[in-house]
Write a protein that holds these residues in place. Structure first.
Motif, short mmCIF file in Angstrom:
data_model
loop_
_atom_site.label_atom_id
_atom_site.label_comp_id
_atom_site.label_asym_id
_atom_site.label_seq_id
_atom_site.Cartn_x
_atom_site.Cartn_y
_atom_site.Cartn_z
N SER A 63 0.82 -1.22 0.00
CA SER A 63 0.00 0.00 0.00
C SER A 63 0.85 1.27 0.00
O SER A 63 0.57 2.21 -0.74
N SER A 64 1.92 1.31 0.85
CA SER A 64 2.76 2.50 0.87
C SER A 64 3.55 2.65 -0.42
O SER A 64 3.76 3.76 -0.92
N ARG A 113 -1.58 -2.77 -6.25
CA ARG A 113 -2.79 -2.82 -5.43
C ARG A 113 -3.48 -4.19 -5.50
O ARG A 113 -4.49 -4.41 -4.82
N LEU A 124 1.89 7.76 -7.83
CA LEU A 124 0.93 8.86 -7.92
C LEU A 124 1.64 10.19 -8.13
O LEU A 124 1.04 11.15 -8.62
N ALA A 125 2.93 10.24 -7.77
CA ALA A 125 3.70 11.49 -7.94
C ALA A 125 4.48 11.52 -9.26
O ALA A 125 5.11 12.53 -9.57
N GLY A 158 11.28 8.38 -3.32
CA GLY A 158 11.49 7.08 -2.70
C GLY A 158 12.96 6.81 -2.41
O GLY A 158 13.84 7.42 -3.00
N ALA A 169 2.56 1.79 -3.31
CA ALA A 169 1.63 2.22 -4.37
C ALA A 169 1.40 3.73 -4.37
O ALA A 169 0.83 4.26 -5.32
N GLN A 170 1.84 4.42 -3.33
CA GLN A 170 1.69 5.88 -3.30
C GLN A 170 2.71 6.57 -4.20
O GLN A 170 2.44 7.65 -4.74
N LEU A 171 3.88 5.98 -4.36
CA LEU A 171 4.94 6.63 -5.13
C LEU A 171 4.55 6.93 -6.59
O LEU A 171 4.78 8.04 -7.07
N GLU A 218 12.77 1.22 -2.02
CA GLU A 218 11.43 1.40 -2.59
C GLU A 218 11.50 1.48 -4.11
O GLU A 218 10.69 0.89 -4.82
N ARG A 238 1.57 3.53 -16.14
CA ARG A 238 1.45 3.75 -14.70
C ARG A 238 0.25 3.01 -14.13
O ARG A 238 0.33 2.44 -13.02
N LEU A 268 0.20 0.46 -11.03
CA LEU A 268 -0.65 0.68 -9.85
C LEU A 268 -1.58 -0.50 -9.61
O LEU A 268 -1.78 -0.93 -8.47
#
Length: 328
Positions: free
Chosen positions: A2-3, A325, A9-10, A290, A5-7, A294, A317, A321
């Protein structure tokens, strides 16, 4: 995951500077059903042809597919293949900063693929064209200047060196200077990795690591010893070793090592260009904030998606993702 998967997004808010050899991957497809009477060779009747972004151009395409902004610096001729690559860069929305000259031939790999009626086309021959010997000094100086200018707007630099002359010693000095200033500089070099001292990250595969140390790496212990040795020799902050079905090994300058297992259980369909996807995802991971670990795990997942596709391919992307997820 989950953490992690945030990367991605940027990614769309980050720009990567790609420095390297821009290659035209030229494919000619045909049908064959008889042998020539002139020589013991198959006769191929032309059906179609296409040009794709190859070499460093494919790294740039992977960065863009992952939604990152990208500037590509390299050399293109004024020939047919150079014009084709320029069109492909524009279609892919890649900012191109290429040095051109009439006496420079665009690096081109022409592959002839043929087969019988209703059969899969198989590669029969590859013909390579391009620059022979070092680039003229004026072009080398122009390339360095373009890199120094483009780096002002970049969040990370990725180097894709296929040995076609773009990345000479002048360029390596400029890249070392950028790394010393804190810019993440990630290098993938087919033949000259030992010359890239003082950059941020180097990415050999396992056979390339074996070549660097000059001895076989038969066990994990031998791999670990070699990885630590090369980190010290290259004076890099991290060394990312891709190991095919064994995943990756990430070494750092403090003596740490992180063994990243291969992602997924599916066998590879085609490994062509997977290294380009890996270095593109890794550099974007660093650009997005990251850490090395990561970024390596992101690159590992992206690479696992790339090898499920035929030929030189990119990973979007949303695909990455979805895999992170668990929704694919």
């Amino acid at each position: 995951m989950s953490s992690l998967a945030q990367l991605p997004l940027a990614f769309s808010r980050r720009r990567v500077l790609m420095v390297g050899d821009l290659v035209a991957d030229h494919y000619i497809y045909g049908q064959t059903d008889r042998v020539s009477r002139e020589a013991p060779v198959l006769i191929v009747r032309h059906e179609s042809s296409e040009v794709k972004l190859g070499g460093g151009a494919n790294v740039a395409a992977n960065v863009r597919a992952l939604s990152g902004k990208v500037t590509a610096v390299g050399v293109l001729g004024t020939d047919e293949m150079g014009r084709a690559l320029r069109e492909l860069f524009a279609e892919a929305d890649i900012q191109l900063s290429a040095v051109s000259a009439r006496d420079v031939e665009t690096e081109t790999k022409t592959r002839i693929l043929a087969g019988g009626v209703s059969t899969t086309r198989q590669q029969m021959l590859r013909l390579d064209r391009g620059q022979r010997g070092p680039l003229p000094p004026r072009l080398r100086r122009a390339l360095v200047k373009r890199v120094e200018e483009a780096a002002k707007e970049a969040d990370a630099v990725v180097v894709s060196d296929y040995g076609a002359g773009v990345v000479g010693e002048e360029m390596r000095e400029a890249l070392r200077a950028l790394a010393a200033e804190g810019m993440p500089v990630c290098v993938d070099s087919r033949y000259s990795l030992s010359a890239f001292t003082g950059v941020t990250v180097c990415k050999p595969n396992e056979p390339e690591l074996q070549s660097l140390v000059g001895r076989p790496l038969r066990t994990e212990a031998e791999l670990l010893e070699a990885g630590h040795e090369v980190v010290k020799r290259l004076r890099c902050q991290a060394l990312l070793v891709t190991r095919g079905r064994h995943g990756m090994a990430l070494f750092d300058a403090k003596g740490g090592v992180d063994l990243v297992p291969v992602h997924g259980a599916k066998d590879a369909v085609d490994v062509t260009g997977a290294g380009d996807t890996v270095i593109a995802a890794f550099s974007l991971g660093l650009a997005a904030g990251g850490g090395f670990g990561e970024a390596a795990r992101l690159a590992n997942v992206a690479g696992s998606l790339a090898v499920q596709k035929l030929g030189t391919a990119t990973v979007a992307r949303d695909e990455l993702l979805g895999e992170l997820r668990g929704t694919r």
